[in-house]
Design a protein around this motif. Structure first.
Motif, PDB file in Angstrom:
ATOM      1  N   GLY A 125      11.449 -24.459   0.743  1.00 52.98           N
ATOM      2  CA  GLY A 125      11.985 -25.617   0.021  1.00 52.98           C
ATOM      3  C   GLY A 125      11.066 -26.187  -1.044  1.00 52.98           C
ATOM      4  O   GLY A 125      11.402 -27.176  -1.682  1.00 52.98           O
ATOM      5  N   THR A 126       9.910 -25.573  -1.270  1.00 51.89           N
ATOM      6  CA  THR A 126       8.928 -26.201  -2.168  1.00 51.89           C
ATOM      7  C   THR A 126       9.368 -26.169  -3.628  1.00 51.89           C
ATOM      8  O   THR A 126       8.837 -26.918  -4.441  1.00 51.89           O
ATOM      9  N   TYR A 144      13.242 -28.764  -3.258  1.00 46.69           N
ATOM     10  CA  TYR A 144      13.182 -30.236  -3.130  1.00 46.69           C
ATOM     11  C   TYR A 144      12.806 -30.950  -4.421  1.00 46.69           C
ATOM     12  O   TYR A 144      13.471 -31.918  -4.787  1.00 46.69           O
ATOM     13  N   PRO A 145      11.743 -30.505  -5.132  1.00 51.09           N
ATOM     14  CA  PRO A 145      11.443 -31.218  -6.381  1.00 51.09           C
ATOM     15  C   PRO A 145      12.623 -31.167  -7.348  1.00 51.09           C
ATOM     16  O   PRO A 145      12.842 -32.108  -8.117  1.00 51.09           O
ATOM     17  N   LEU A 188      15.688 -31.459  -6.586  1.00 48.83           N
ATOM     18  CA  LEU A 188      16.772 -32.353  -6.154  1.00 48.83           C
ATOM     19  C   LEU A 188      16.828 -33.621  -7.001  1.00 48.83           C
ATOM     20  O   LEU A 188      17.868 -34.250  -7.113  1.00 48.83           O
ATOM     21  N   ARG A 189      15.678 -34.007  -7.581  1.00 51.17           N
ATOM     22  CA  ARG A 189      15.657 -35.248  -8.376  1.00 51.17           C
ATOM     23  C   ARG A 189      16.212 -35.037  -9.768  1.00 51.17           C
ATOM     24  O   ARG A 189      16.432 -35.997 -10.494  1.00 51.17           O
ATOM     25  N   ASP A 224      19.581 -23.128   5.088  1.00 54.25           N
ATOM     26  CA  ASP A 224      18.175 -23.011   5.497  1.00 54.25           C
ATOM     27  C   ASP A 224      18.006 -21.735   6.325  1.00 54.25           C
ATOM     28  O   ASP A 224      18.541 -21.631   7.430  1.00 54.25           O
ATOM     29  N   GLY A 281       0.288 -23.714  -5.193  1.00 54.43           N
ATOM     30  CA  GLY A 281       0.243 -25.147  -4.886  1.00 54.43           C
ATOM     31  C   GLY A 281      -1.044 -25.506  -4.171  1.00 54.43           C
ATOM     32  O   GLY A 281      -2.131 -25.199  -4.643  1.00 54.43           O
ATOM     33  N   SER A 282      -0.908 -26.157  -3.008  1.00 50.70           N
ATOM     34  CA  SER A 282      -2.050 -26.559  -2.207  1.00 50.70           C
ATOM     35  C   SER A 282      -1.772 -26.143  -0.772  1.00 50.70           C
ATOM     36  O   SER A 282      -0.735 -25.545  -0.487  1.00 50.70           O
ATOM     37  N   VAL A 283      -2.699 -26.459   0.135  1.00 52.29           N
ATOM     38  CA  VAL A 283      -2.548 -26.044   1.536  1.00 52.29           C
ATOM     39  C   VAL A 283      -1.175 -26.441   2.090  1.00 52.29           C
ATOM     40  O   VAL A 283      -0.492 -25.636   2.735  1.00 52.29           O
ATOM     41  N   GLN A 284      -0.753 -27.671   1.803  1.00 52.51           N
ATOM     42  CA  GLN A 284       0.523 -28.153   2.350  1.00 52.51           C
ATOM     43  C   GLN A 284       1.690 -27.321   1.828  1.00 52.51           C
ATOM     44  O   GLN A 284       2.658 -27.078   2.554  1.00 52.51           O
ATOM     45  N   ILE A 285       1.597 -26.913   0.562  1.00 49.95           N
ATOM     46  CA  ILE A 285       2.670 -26.096  -0.034  1.00 49.95           C
ATOM     47  C   ILE A 285       2.607 -24.685   0.543  1.00 49.95           C
ATOM     48  O   ILE A 285       3.639 -24.071   0.823  1.00 49.95           O
ATOM     49  N   GLN A 286       1.393 -24.164   0.748  1.00 46.68           N
ATOM     50  CA  GLN A 286       1.255 -22.827   1.341  1.00 46.68           C
ATOM     51  C   GLN A 286       1.794 -22.798   2.770  1.00 46.68           C
ATOM     52  O   GLN A 286       2.279 -21.768   3.240  1.00 46.68           O
ATOM     53  N   ASN A 287       1.708 -23.940   3.468  1.00 45.93           N
ATOM     54  CA  ASN A 287       2.243 -24.025   4.835  1.00 45.93           C
ATOM     55  C   ASN A 287       3.767 -23.925   4.853  1.00 45.93           C
ATOM     56  O   ASN A 287       4.345 -23.510   5.857  1.00 45.93           O
ATOM     57  N   SER A 288       4.428 -24.344   3.786  1.00 43.00           N
ATOM     58  CA  SER A 288       5.892 -24.350   3.752  1.00 43.00           C
ATOM     59  C   SER A 288       6.472 -23.227   2.901  1.00 43.00           C
ATOM     60  O   SER A 288       7.424 -22.568   3.299  1.00 43.00           O
TER      61      SER A 288
END
Lengths: 156, 278
Positions: free
Chosen positions: B27-28, B31-32, B34-35, B45, B93-100
């Motif tokens: 979803g990375t 989601y962005p 969606l705005r 999903d 991205g960053s760690v959080q983005i790599q996690n998703s």
């Protein structure tokens, strides 16, 4: 609308929410846990970082409905009577200026230290700076943030 | 908006067959977006589908399931062939983005600046697609049909990224305006197999320097037999018709051409270094 049940900060919560509800919105608007901040709303700044099933996640980049059954920890769930060592360290080293990025910084930092400890790796200043790439402080107060993380890592 | 979370591939394909679905994995990228307008009416999903997440080797081929995240790639025990993919994983991205975020999602989003694409092109990746007509495999170079366009028919879903096993070591380099969390100005993925210290087979691809990432077949041929000391000269002299960069907010075309050539030589030399822990 979908009914979801999540464990947030150790407590089970159940709500009927629209499918398009982002986790950040669910935490702030539905649970009134406003410690999780929304900065950029485009998954860049990291102010909204929480832990989902033990991993750092940007809550503005996650649909709450997709997390049915998950364990979520927010900044409000970190202190257990006393402040968490990371919160203590941010206080002691003044790891904040305006404070807007601080909840995300602290949640990301706790994840970093936990990960490095679990893998038996040494957390150097360079590694802290690299690992915090997903969290932006627009006051640019990074030096004290890095000092705080180094200090907390020694106590966690 | 309705979110569907099927737990089997069959039910996912059946839902997809009804039409009007936006597929969601990490979803990375979704989601962005969606705005930017009205949210999609139906989101599918695929992250809960059994067997769709993980990396495994079978029959001379590596299989990266479509729900495999970049963090899964970083943590997987993989041979030096994948060193470039691991380096690219750390740049998403960053760690959080790599996690998703997922490998397959990075391909399906088909951004000209997708961090995963050049290195997977250099690995001769195939995209495994399942749909009403059964399963098919598409070379990644054909799968990415243009900026934000992929060769998927209605009702089809990417189920895995397939990579032929073989000799070689990978490398990846990305240039951005700053070190972290940045959209690239130019990036290079390389996989080099050597014999007695010379290049036996070079595979090189460049991203962010045209509407889609491209393999550099001319340079690859010119490099065969080269020693490390020859690389800089050969790359400096090479004709690079595949590069077609534009001027944009991140860099001028002239700068991109110059930077890409430098990155190509560096990535090739990096892929020839003695194996190291990625």
């Amino acid at each position: 609308m979908t009914n979801i049940t999540l464990t947030v900060n150790g407590k089970s919560v159940s709500r009927d929410i629209p499918d398009e509800t982002l986790l950040s919105e669910f935490l702030r608007e539905h649970l009134r846990l406003t410690g999780t901040h929304v900065g950029c709303d485009t998954s860049q700044c990291g102010a909204c970082v929480v832990h989902v099933d033990g991993k750092a996640a940007k809550s503005c980049t996650t649909l709450a409905v997709a997390l049915d059954g998950a364990q979520v920890t927010t900044i409000e769930g970190l202190a257990n009577g006393d402040l968490h060592p990371m919160q203590e360290a941010f206080t002691e080293h003044h790891g904040l200026q305006c404070g807007f990025c601080t909840p995300g910084m602290i949640m990301a930092s706790v994840d970093i230290v936990n990960r490095y400890k679990a893998e038996g790796r040494t957390l150097t200043e360079k590694a802290i700076r690299h690992e915090l790439e997903g969290n932006i402080c627009r006051c640019t107060g990074y030096h004290n943030i890095v000092k705080a993380v180094e200090s907390a890592a020694a106590k966690m | 908006m309705t979110l569907y979370r099927p737990d089997s591939l069959d039910s996912a394909l059946s839902l997809l067959g009804k039409g009007g679905m936006t597929v969601l994995a990490g979803g990375t990228d979704v989601y962005p977006g969606l705005r930017d307008g009205a949210p999609p009416a139906h989101l599918l999903d695929i992250s809960g589908i059994a067997g769709l997440r993980g990396i495994a080797r079978a029959g001379g081929q590596w299989r990266i399931g479509a729900a495999t995240t970049w963090t899964d790639v970083i943590r997987a025990d993989l041979p030096p062939l994948f060193d470039g993919l691991k380096l690219a994983a750390r740049e998403v991205g960053s760690v959080q983005i790599q996690n998703s975020g997922t490998v397959a999602g990075n391909l399906c989003n088909a951004s000209p600046a997708a961090d995963g694409v050049p290195v997977l092109m250099a690995l001769d990746a195939l995209v495994e697609v399942q749909g009403p007509g059964g399963s098919r495999q598409v070379p990644l170079t054909d799968f990415i049909a243009g900026p934000r366009a992929v060769a998927l028919d209605p009702g089809e879903l990417v189920t895995a990224v397939l990579i032929p096993d073989g000799p070689g070591q990978g490398a990846f380099l990305k240039l951005g305006a700053r070190r972290y969390l940045v959209i690239s100005i130019a990036m290079v993925g390389a996989v080099i197999a050597t014999r007695s210290g010379r290049i036996d087979r070079a595979r090189v691809a460049v991203g962010s320097c045209g509407p889609v990432a491209r393999r550099l077949t001319g340079v690859e041929t010119a490099l065969t037999g080269a020693a490390p000391g020859d690389v800089a000269r050969l790359v400096a002299a090479a004709d690079l018709p595949e590069l077609a960069p534009i001027d944009d907010v991140r860099a001028t075309a002239t700068y991109r051409n110059d930077a890409a050539r430098t990155l190509i030589a560096r990535a090739i030399l990096m892929a020839m270094e003695a194996p190291h822990v990625a």
